[in-house]
Write an enzyme that holds these catalytic residues in place. Structure first.
Site, PDB file in Angstrom:
ATOM      1  N   ASN A  73     -16.673   3.629 -11.148  1.00  0.00           N
ATOM      2  CA  ASN A  73     -15.462   5.046 -10.691  1.00  0.00           C
ATOM      3  C   ASN A  73     -14.236   4.678 -10.789  1.00  0.00           C
ATOM      4  O   ASN A  73     -13.666   3.823 -10.856  1.00  0.00           O
ATOM      5  CB  ASN A  73     -15.913   5.137  -8.753  1.00  0.00           C
ATOM      6  CG  ASN A  73     -15.196   3.794  -7.392  1.00  0.00           C
ATOM      7  OD1 ASN A  73     -14.328   4.211  -7.632  1.00  0.00           O
ATOM      8  ND2 ASN A  73     -15.857   3.059  -7.801  1.00  0.00           N
ATOM      9  N   PHE A 133      -9.258  -5.754   0.252  1.00  0.00           N
ATOM     10  CA  PHE A 133      -8.467  -7.435  -1.061  1.00  0.00           C
ATOM     11  C   PHE A 133      -9.106  -7.241  -2.566  1.00  0.00           C
ATOM     12  O   PHE A 133      -9.178  -7.740  -3.321  1.00  0.00           O
ATOM     13  CB  PHE A 133      -7.907  -8.700  -0.794  1.00  0.00           C
ATOM     14  CG  PHE A 133      -7.664  -8.153   0.561  1.00  0.00           C
ATOM     15  CD1 PHE A 133      -6.455  -7.147   0.843  1.00  0.00           C
ATOM     16  CD2 PHE A 133      -7.853  -9.490   1.728  1.00  0.00           C
ATOM     17  CE1 PHE A 133      -5.578  -7.455   2.125  1.00  0.00           C
ATOM     18  CE2 PHE A 133      -6.745  -9.759   2.561  1.00  0.00           C
ATOM     19  CZ  PHE A 133      -5.765  -8.655   2.605  1.00  0.00           C
ATOM     20  N   CYS A 135     -10.192  -3.888  -4.791  1.00  0.00           N
ATOM     21  CA  CYS A 135      -9.860  -2.478  -5.928  1.00  0.00           C
ATOM     22  C   CYS A 135      -9.287  -3.044  -6.646  1.00  0.00           C
ATOM     23  O   CYS A 135      -8.325  -3.572  -6.363  1.00  0.00           O
ATOM     24  CB  CYS A 135      -9.538  -1.646  -4.953  1.00  0.00           C
ATOM     25  SG  CYS A 135      -9.590   0.430  -5.381  1.00  0.00           S
ATOM     26  N   THR A 201     -16.365  -4.018  -6.123  1.00  0.00           N
ATOM     27  CA  THR A 201     -16.547  -3.794  -7.671  1.00  0.00           C
ATOM     28  C   THR A 201     -15.891  -4.632  -8.460  1.00  0.00           C
ATOM     29  O   THR A 201     -14.574  -5.370  -8.124  1.00  0.00           O
ATOM     30  CB  THR A 201     -15.954  -2.109  -7.983  1.00  0.00           C
ATOM     31  OG1 THR A 201     -14.698  -2.234  -7.329  1.00  0.00           O
ATOM     32  CG2 THR A 201     -16.835  -1.487  -6.564  1.00  0.00           C
ATOM     33  N   CYS A 342     -54.097 -11.870 -22.078  1.00  0.00           N
ATOM     34  CA  CYS A 342     -52.925 -11.587 -23.192  1.00  0.00           C
ATOM     35  C   CYS A 342     -54.116 -10.385 -24.290  1.00  0.00           C
ATOM     36  O   CYS A 342     -54.634 -10.229 -24.252  1.00  0.00           O
ATOM     37  CB  CYS A 342     -53.209 -12.460 -24.282  1.00  0.00           C
ATOM     38  SG  CYS A 342     -52.275 -12.321 -25.934  1.00  0.00           S
ATOM     39  N   CYS A 382     -38.644 -23.565 -21.612  1.00  0.00           N
ATOM     40  CA  CYS A 382     -37.738 -22.118 -21.634  1.00  0.00           C
ATOM     41  C   CYS A 382     -37.097 -21.331 -21.040  1.00  0.00           C
ATOM     42  O   CYS A 382     -37.144 -20.143 -20.183  1.00  0.00           O
ATOM     43  CB  CYS A 382     -36.894 -22.369 -23.041  1.00  0.00           C
ATOM     44  SG  CYS A 382     -37.639 -21.099 -23.798  1.00  0.00           S
ATOM     45  N   CYS A 389     -43.381 -10.755 -22.538  1.00  0.00           N
ATOM     46  CA  CYS A 389     -44.425 -10.846 -22.283  1.00  0.00           C
ATOM     47  C   CYS A 389     -44.592  -9.289 -21.439  1.00  0.00           C
ATOM     48  O   CYS A 389     -43.615  -9.578 -20.306  1.00  0.00           O
ATOM     49  CB  CYS A 389     -45.201 -11.962 -21.845  1.00  0.00           C
ATOM     50  SG  CYS A 389     -46.931 -11.269 -21.303  1.00  0.00           S
TER      51      CYS A 389
END
Length: 426
Positions: A73, A133, A135, A201, A342, A382, A389
């Site tokens: 916005n 503090f 925007c 934001t 699977c 990892c 999957c």
């Protein structure tokens, strides 16, 4: 039923779900509708000198079929006269005395400006103040918002000015558009903040129309950076809340926000140190009635675990959050494929073969049917295969037993340093 009442620096509410300072809290009509629906509190849309907004002002990022995965916005603070807002705040608090009504404030970084607006707002009976503090657009170009929030000295100074005049708790809302949010959080604490809230934001451009070549949104053929929020920013917000919660120098309660879309997200934020949560985008997407699912889901979650009060989960996961250098290098997991589940889509094999460690083999079982199998001696754990999957339960990550002691990177460096010193001594 579990007790959902919360207390943020002395500001109490019947449940931890507040509407964040944003379009949903622009008027007394809206806030009262929200309270009727069951919201615990609301932070009024930021008050200050009324501004002029532009049209259009919103944009959204959709991903993989999900509408509003991210929201952008370029709207500014309230465009309604301060006197009108104050009258509606008074009426709202009088009608809903048990609900938290917090005023968001933004003025020029001048002591007298903060004193003046704090006194005016507290005179109508707010439960607390939130200093905006954060925007990142429009107001920042005027020296307010994130322009102040990115400078620790200004955060500290303006917080102190507000506290000089305030009789109610002061929350400081922090910008994520900074390298280290703990620096400004600490500054807020030094200035006397009773609480900090995060995140505001994130600086963003939602997109560009590849047919017209115009930014999205555009105002008469031109665009500008805006503030990004919604589900897509949740991991960023959760990290910043966690970093502040684990810092001993930020010893004030935290109001967490940024992508909270359901009760599960709220639990995550509270486990990581937030005393309550603020919500905007989800309400804009689905309306105020989402509060019913939020309250019911959170209540059931606590009841199922025999937890009597929401206060009992706040910060419980903070001790598990650390730095990379404190992680155990000897801990190991491997992927294991359940071929009964699977579907042989081969996504795990492709991901591993092309972009990871080439440890998934395509084989055949005794009946000649295709199967996938992980060479566990080559697997580094990892998680990529389980992430891509599409079938739940098809791939498990299994801990590999070992008898090695815990060895972190920091431990290793200390041992190497000691060994080096001993050689020098000899």
């Amino acid at each position: 039923m579990a007790d959902l009442r919360t207390n943020l620096a002395g500001i109490t509410s019947p449940n931890p779900f507040w509407l964040a300072s944003a379009p949903p809290t622009n008027s007394g009509y809206q806030v009262q509708r929200a309270f009727e629906a069951g919201w615990g509190g609301a932070v009024w849309k930021t008050l200050g000198d009324p501004i002029l907004n532009v049209s259009s002002r919103y944009a959204a990022v959709s991903f993989n079929g999900q509408r509003v995965a991210g929201f952008n916005n370029i709207e500014l603070i309230t465009d309604r006269p301060l006197e009108v807002n104050l009258k509606e705040i008074y009426e709202t608090k009088k009608r809903f005395p048990e609900h938290a009504v917090v005023a968001s404030l933004m003025v020029e970084p001048k002591q007298e400006a903060w004193h003046e607006i704090v006194k005016k707002v507290e005179a109508v009976g707010v439960d607390g103040l939130e200093l905006n503090f954060g925007c990142p657009h429009g107001m920042a170009e005027r020296g307010m918002g994130s322009a102040s929030g990115q400078v620790p000295d200004l955060v500290e100074k303006q917080t102190a000015w507000a506290k000089e005049a305030a009789g109610t708790p002061v929350i400081v809302k922090l910008t994520p558009n900074i390298t280290d949010i703990t620096a400004t959080a600490e500054a807020a604490v030094r200035g006397g903040a009773d609480s900090v809230s995060m995140i505001n934001t994130i600086n963003s451009l939602a997109g560009v129309d590849i047919d017209t070549w115009l930014p999205i949104p555009n105002v008469s053929g031109k665009g500008a950076h805006g503030g990004y929020c919604g589900p897509a920013v949740k991991p960023i917000a959760l990290n910043m809340v966690s970093e502040c919660a684990r810092s001993s120098r930020i010893n004030v309660p935290i109001s967490g926000m940024g992508g909270v879309s359901n009760w599960q997200n709220a639990v995550e934020f509270m486990l990581m140190g937030a005393s309550n949560v603020q919500i905007c985008t989800a309400a804009m997407h689905h309306g105020f009635r989402i509060i019913e699912d939020l309250v019911e889901g959170l209540s059931n979650y606590l009841d199922d675990r025999g937890i009597l009060s929401i206060q009992d989960i706040i910060g419980k996961s903070v001790p598990t959050y650390s730095d990379w250098g404190n992680l155990d290098l000897n801990y190991n997991v491997v992927a294991r494929i359940n071929n009964d589940v699977c579907i042989n889509c081969n996504k795990c094999h492709i991901a591993c073969e092309d972009t990871s460690h080439q440890c998934i083999d395509r084989l055949q079982d005794e009946g000649g049917n295709p199967i996938l199998r992980v060479r566990e001696e080559d697997c580094v754990g990892c998680n990529l295969c389980s992430i891509v999957c599409p079938v739940d339960g098809a791939i498990d990550m299994i801990e590999v037993p070992h008898e090695l002691p815990v060895m972190t990177w920091n431990d290793r460096q200390s041992l190497l340093g000691a060994l080096k010193d001993s050689k020098i001594t000899k």
